[in-house]
Each structure stands twice: as C-alpha cells, then as structure tokens.
Write a protein that holds these residues in place. Structure first.
Motif, PDB file in Angstrom:
ATOM      1  N   VAL A 133     -47.561 -45.859  43.736  1.00 23.78           N
ATOM      2  CA  VAL A 133     -46.575 -45.869  42.659  1.00 23.78           C
ATOM      3  C   VAL A 133     -45.154 -46.095  43.185  1.00 23.78           C
ATOM      4  O   VAL A 133     -44.746 -45.481  44.179  1.00 23.78           O
ATOM      5  CB  VAL A 133     -46.634 -44.541  41.872  1.00 23.78           C
ATOM      6  N   GLN A 134     -44.416 -46.956  42.488  1.00 20.39           N
ATOM      7  CA  GLN A 134     -42.969 -47.069  42.683  1.00 20.39           C
ATOM      8  C   GLN A 134     -42.292 -46.701  41.373  1.00 20.39           C
ATOM      9  O   GLN A 134     -42.518 -47.333  40.337  1.00 20.39           O
ATOM     10  CB  GLN A 134     -42.548 -48.498  43.054  1.00 20.39           C
ATOM     11  N   THR A 135     -41.464 -45.656  41.394  1.00 24.08           N
ATOM     12  CA  THR A 135     -40.685 -45.329  40.205  1.00 24.08           C
ATOM     13  C   THR A 135     -39.399 -46.149  40.203  1.00 24.08           C
ATOM     14  O   THR A 135     -38.772 -46.344  41.246  1.00 24.08           O
ATOM     15  CB  THR A 135     -40.348 -43.834  40.158  1.00 24.08           C
ATOM     16  N   VAL A 136     -39.027 -46.632  39.029  1.00 22.22           N
ATOM     17  CA  VAL A 136     -37.872 -47.522  38.876  1.00 22.22           C
ATOM     18  C   VAL A 136     -36.846 -46.843  37.975  1.00 22.22           C
ATOM     19  O   VAL A 136     -37.179 -46.371  36.884  1.00 22.22           O
ATOM     20  CB  VAL A 136     -38.306 -48.874  38.271  1.00 22.22           C
ATOM     21  N   ASP A 137     -35.616 -46.778  38.450  1.00 18.63           N
ATOM     22  CA  ASP A 137     -34.554 -46.109  37.700  1.00 18.63           C
ATOM     23  C   ASP A 137     -33.359 -47.045  37.543  1.00 18.63           C
ATOM     24  O   ASP A 137     -33.202 -48.008  38.301  1.00 18.63           O
ATOM     25  CB  ASP A 137     -34.137 -44.821  38.414  1.00 18.63           C
ATOM     26  N   PRO A 138     -32.492 -46.776  36.560  1.00 19.50           N
ATOM     27  CA  PRO A 138     -31.371 -47.696  36.306  1.00 19.50           C
ATOM     28  C   PRO A 138     -30.268 -47.639  37.348  1.00 19.50           C
ATOM     29  O   PRO A 138     -29.446 -48.556  37.422  1.00 19.50           O
ATOM     30  CB  PRO A 138     -30.849 -47.233  34.933  1.00 19.50           C
ATOM     31  N   GLU A 139     -30.235 -46.593  38.184  1.00 17.47           N
ATOM     32  CA  GLU A 139     -29.191 -46.496  39.203  1.00 17.47           C
ATOM     33  C   GLU A 139     -29.487 -47.428  40.371  1.00 17.47           C
ATOM     34  O   GLU A 139     -28.633 -48.219  40.787  1.00 17.47           O
ATOM     35  CB  GLU A 139     -29.065 -45.048  39.705  1.00 17.47           C
ATOM     36  N   ARG A 140     -30.678 -47.359  40.925  1.00 17.31           N
ATOM     37  CA  ARG A 140     -31.024 -48.201  42.072  1.00 17.31           C
ATOM     38  C   ARG A 140     -31.410 -49.613  41.640  1.00 17.31           C
ATOM     39  O   ARG A 140     -31.165 -50.577  42.352  1.00 17.31           O
ATOM     40  CB  ARG A 140     -32.199 -47.604  42.842  1.00 17.31           C
TER      41      ARG A 140
END
Length: 609
Positions: free
Chosen positions: A521-528
């Motif tokens: 799993v790779q979690t994706v966030d709006p900061e990075r």
C-alpha cells in the motif's frame, strides 16, 4: 549556509545527494540519466542534474562525503581470497584491475570527477554508518533504535544501534560472510533471477508457494540464535570464492537443479521462494525483538537492501515489538549518498536536529523536475501530438475518465522520486477493479513475468476502507504490505494452479490483491502528492473507488524514466494508451507511426533484468 555532497559510487546504483544546512535539496541515481540499469559508474550526470536543480556549483560545496571506506572493503576482499586460495582465482582476477586502477584511489578519482573545482576535505564513512544515518536522521523520531541489514558493506552485513538527537551509535554487528542479504540473493540466483535486481521477483513469487523447505533451511543452511544473530553454513554457498552464488551441493539438498534464467517458473521455485521469505521474516523478527529488548525504545529506523522487503516489514509492523517503524525510501546503496551527507552535518559537525513529524524527506521527491516548456516543445517539434489543459481539474477529470474506461496511463509529473519506487511522479497507472489489468500491464506494457503483483495508491483518508491499516495511516513509500479487508475479499478458485492463479480475482480490487490477500500500500495525501491526490480524488468521485494501480514507469531492463523524452519513448514502445506529462495529454492513436518504430528499436536493445 553549508552545502554537503554525498556520493555513492563504483559498486551498485551510483547516486549523489545534496544537503543544505541539514535539509535535502536534491538526490538522484546515475541510472536515470545514463539509462543503464544499476549504473555503478561515477554519477557524473546525476551530479550535474542535481547541481543545476539547486542552482549551485561544485565550487559552492563545503564538504564531500563518500558512503563507505574502500580500504576496509579491500581488506575484506583480500582476506576472503586468501582464505579460499587457490579457489576463487577467477573471481580475484576479475576484481583486481578495477580495484588497482580506481577503487584504491578514490580521493584522487573523486577530485578528478569533480573537475578540479573542489579542493576541500573528502570524508569517508563506513557503509553501515551511512545506512544508519540515512535511516535515523530523516525519521520523525527524536530517539529510536536502528537496524541496518544488507548484503555486505566493508565487513558488516547487519548492525543495530541507537539514535538520539543529532547522533547515533552502532552497538553490534554481524560480519561477512554471514549475511541475510546474501542469503536471500543466493536463492534469487537459485530460482533463476538476477542478483541485485531479481529479489523483488522472488518476494513476489513467494505467495504462490508453500514454505515446505523452511525447516530444512533452518536445520541445514542458517543457524538463528536467541539474540537474533545468525550464521550461514558456507558449505552450501559459493559467493565467497566463485562467480556464482550457489552450486551442486545446494541442488542436492533441495533435490532439484537451479532454474535457468528465462525458463518456465516451476512449482518448486514457488515453494523455495515461500521458504526463504519465511526464514527471512523469522530472522528479522528475532533481530528486532533483541534490539527492542536491548534499547527499550518504541521506535525503529531501518535501512539496507533487506529493508526494501516490504513483506517482512509488514509482518514486523504487525507482529513485532516496535510501535513505530520508519524505513529509508532509498534503503539500498543509493541512499548511502544521503546518509554520508547527513552524517557529516550531524555527527561530524555537531549540528542539532529537530525531527520533522510530517516528512523531512519530502515524499522522496528529490530528483530534478521535468522542464515542461522545453521538453514538451522538443517532443512536439519531433512530431508528437498532445492536448494542453489549462486547469488541473480539467486534466484530472479527463485522465480519471480514461483510466475508468480501461486505459493504461503513463504519468510523469514534477520532481523525480529518489529510490527504487515510483511514488506518483514517474508512474504507470491503471484501474485496480479490472480483473485483466494485472496480466495486461505485466505482459503488454512492463514486459515482465505475469505473476508479479502491482501496488495500490490509495487516498490516505480512505485507506482503512479497503486495507487493514489504522485510519489516516501514513505509508507514503510502499515499504509495508497490508492485507485487504476481509469483507472485500473473494474466495479463491482452487482449480487454478501455478502462476495461472493470478487470473482469478481475489478481491473487489483484483489487480492489486496478491494471492495471500496482501498489497504493498501507498497512501497518498495532498501535502506530499498534490496533483496525484487530485487525480485519485477525481477517480474516486467518478467510480467510487479511491485506489489506482501504481507501478514504476519503465519496462523490464530499463531504469525508471527521468525526462519527458524517456516517458514518451517508453509510452510509444509499449501498449500503453495514454501519456500525461505535466499539463499535456498524449493519446497513442494520435501519434505518428515513425515515433513508434524509433521507440521499439530502443526497447529491443535493452538487456533483460
């Protein structure tokens, strides 16, 4: 302002890293620019690209560091050759010219490669100290245990220690030839994959098999002690004195010959892969337990090639004694360039460190960015055709719709990732709901084995809906496996055998669910990942699915793409449907046939990995 250059070179995956006042400003591997996979030459091209990105010159650099000590490594090589003499002469004769001409004279070679513009000190650091620094200093922990595991540096193959504030101290080590990394590589070789690049394949093959050899391996090949230390039975391994990892004795023990490269994968290979993966996890768990007992700390930092074994990491996170684990995204030798630079800043110069709770490695987007204007203009001048989108919302809406309708998309945005994973800036994307997508992407686009799994990129805020992770769990680097939630699983059809089992759906996201219901799993966030997060969000709005397939933007035998030209060539040489570079969308059906022929010629010249 203090500018430090870290270098990893001459052995495997050469790289450079620039750190300014303790903050990484650029890092890249040579292979991305030379287009030679695992390029070990001095990272001249990567250095130029990083300097250009940072807008600095070699004359601006205050310290240069090299990630290991060559004389100590030479000592190990000589002692090993002498111990096995006269066996091993072929290996000795092949290695010595390079050592005598280059590696024994690295200060001279480094200064020559820097063009005579650097006249200050060159600092050399032991290999596992570089790994330890790369693991601890960018971590979010003020104090943590450290565990580094790889093939071999100078003498050390495994180390543990403690990091606190701006310093770390390595306490104990295991020395060559006893190496967990080399043990795993030996079975990579035995199962017919290439050492130093095929370990991912062995890990991906493991769930297809049963660990029926694990007890035999523990009895005959590796002795595991209560403190997590281990010893290999070197009667079964040839890497000390021959140009191969294993020989006839291991074949007799297992009752089968070594699989030759590019021959069909056998069921026994699957069982061997499952067995060595199980043994590796056992050893890592035992070591971690001992380190926790010795340190009493709840946080662990890891680096070294074995730290890229995300299956082992996932099990350690679930079953191990540490509450928090941080793994260096570039955990292999390339990450040593970061490690030596940070070591100079903190250990040598004594500068204090303030842990960054968000991510001091900036998502590992440390490589140079695509120059949209000039690079796209060059492609259009050669005959390529593209549509330009003026808003991100329009772009993401259109691309999400293409993916939802079964198209495979090459996605090249912003700064390149540092490390072996594509994390959303140099990625190939697809719809994980499509049961045919894993086979299609493996065989028609990546040109690799059909059994290899793909990783899911999932919106961080929605990850727990599909995977067994904590709400808002932060796993941006694809370094841990998690299991698909039970309610999302599909009971497997037992009529399929061998690698054909990949064709049967195992969950409602079949393209990213492995045989054991695991996913990297790779979690994706709006900061990075601002644009990548926007794309997945749009896909979620259109389909109700907050997940995309994310695999590295390359084909078998090729490094991950660096430039728009690399991306376009890979796009044209495969059955990829769409290429997105920055704000431009290229549709395969609109591209000139001449561009395809040029790209296919490039592809045919690649060496298999």
């Amino acid at each position: 302002m203090t500018l430090i250059l870290g270098i990893s070179a001459y052995y495997h995956d050469s790289a450079v890293a620039l750190i300014q006042d303790g903050h990484p400003i650029a890092a890249a591997s040579e292979e991305r620019f030379s287009r030679k996979k695992h390029d070990a030459s001095f990272p001249t091209l990567a250095l130029k690209a990083c300097l250009d990105h940072a807008n600095v010159r070699i004359a601006d650099i205050d310290y240069v560091g090299f990630y290991e000590k060559p004389l100590l490594k030479f000592d190990r090589l000589l002692e090993t050759y002498l111990a096995y003499a006269p066996r091993g002469y072929r290996s000795f004769a092949r290695a010595m010219p390079d050592w005598l001409q280059t590696k024994l004279h690295l200060p001279r070679e480094i200064r020559k490669e820097l063009g005579g513009d650097y006249r200050r000190r060159i600092v050399f650091c032991e290999h596992h100290q570089s790994h330890a620094a790369s693991a601890f200093f960018p971590s979010p922990f003020p104090k943590a245990a450290i565990l580094t595991i790889d093939g071999v540096g100078e003498w050390a193959t495994t180390c543990w220690g403690i990091g606190s504030d701006h310093r770390f101290d390595l306490k104990q080590e295991i020395r060559f030839p006893h190496s967990l990394g080399l043990l795993y590589s030996a079975f990579t070789y035995f199962c017919g994959f290439r050492v130093n690049s095929g370990e991912y394949k062995l890990m991906g093959l493991a769930p297809y098999g049963k660990p029926r050899f694990a007890s035999l391996f523990h009895e005959e090949l590796v002795t595991l002690f209560d403190d997590g230390s281990y010893r290999l039975n070197m009667d079964f391994f040839d890497f000390c004195h021959k140009l191969r990892m294993t020989g006839r004795r291991l074949e007799r023990l297992l009752g089968v010959p070594r699989r030759l490269p590019d021959t069909p994968v056998r069921e026994v290979d699957m069982d061997i892969a499952a067995s060595i993966q199980s043994v590796t996890e056992d050893i890592v768990l035992r070591m971690a337990g001992y380190v926790h007992q010795q340190t009493g700390l709840d946080s662990l930092c890891m680096a070294g090639g074995v730290a890229l074994n995300c299956v082992s990491n996932g099990r350690l996170l679930r079953e191990g004694p540490f509450k928090h684990i941080w793994v260096q995204p570039a955990a292999g030798d390339a990450g040593g360039a970061l490690g030596i630079a940070w070591s100079i800043w903190h250990q040598m110069l004594g500068n204090h460190r303030v842990p960054c709770t968000q991510d001091s490695q900036q998502g590992s987007f440390l490589g140079p960015a695509i120059d949209q204007q000039n690079e796209i203009e060059a492609l259009l001048h050669q005959g390529a055709t593209a549509k330009h989108y003026t808003t991100e919302k329009e772009l993401c809406s259109h691309v999400a719709n293409l993916i939802a309708n079964g198209h495979v998309v090459g996605w090249a945005q912003g700064r390149m990732e540092f490390g072996p994973r594509s994390l959303g800036n140099r990625s190939i994307l697809g719809d994980p709901r499509n049961p045919e997508m894993q086979t299609t992407m493996n065989l028609k686009i990546k040109y690799r084995e059909s059994f290899r799994p793909f990783a899911p990129s999932v919106l961080r805020e929605r990850a727990h809906d599909h995977f067994q992770v904590e709400p808002n769990s932060d796993q941006p680097y694809m370094l841990f496996t998690s299991f698909v939630n039970p309610e999302k699983r599909i009971e497997q059809d037992q009529s399929f055998v061998g690698v054909e089992r990949v064709r049967h759906p195992r969950s409602d996201l079949p393209a990213i669910t492995h045989l054991d219901y695991s996913a990297r799993v790779q979690t994706v966030d709006p900061e990075r990942h601002p644009r990548y997060h926007a794309l997945i969000t749009e896909f979620y709005h259109q389909t109700g699915c907050p997940v995309l397939i994310n695999t590295s933007f390359n084909v078998r035998g090729e490094p991950i793409v660096q430039s728009a030209a690399d991306a376009y060539r890979c796009f044209m040489a495969t059955e990829m449907d769409v290429l997105v570079v920055g704000d431009h969308v290229f549709l395969k059906e609109n591209q000139p046939e001449a561009m395809r022929k040029t790209s296919e010629h490039y592809l045919s010249a690649l060496e298999p990995d």
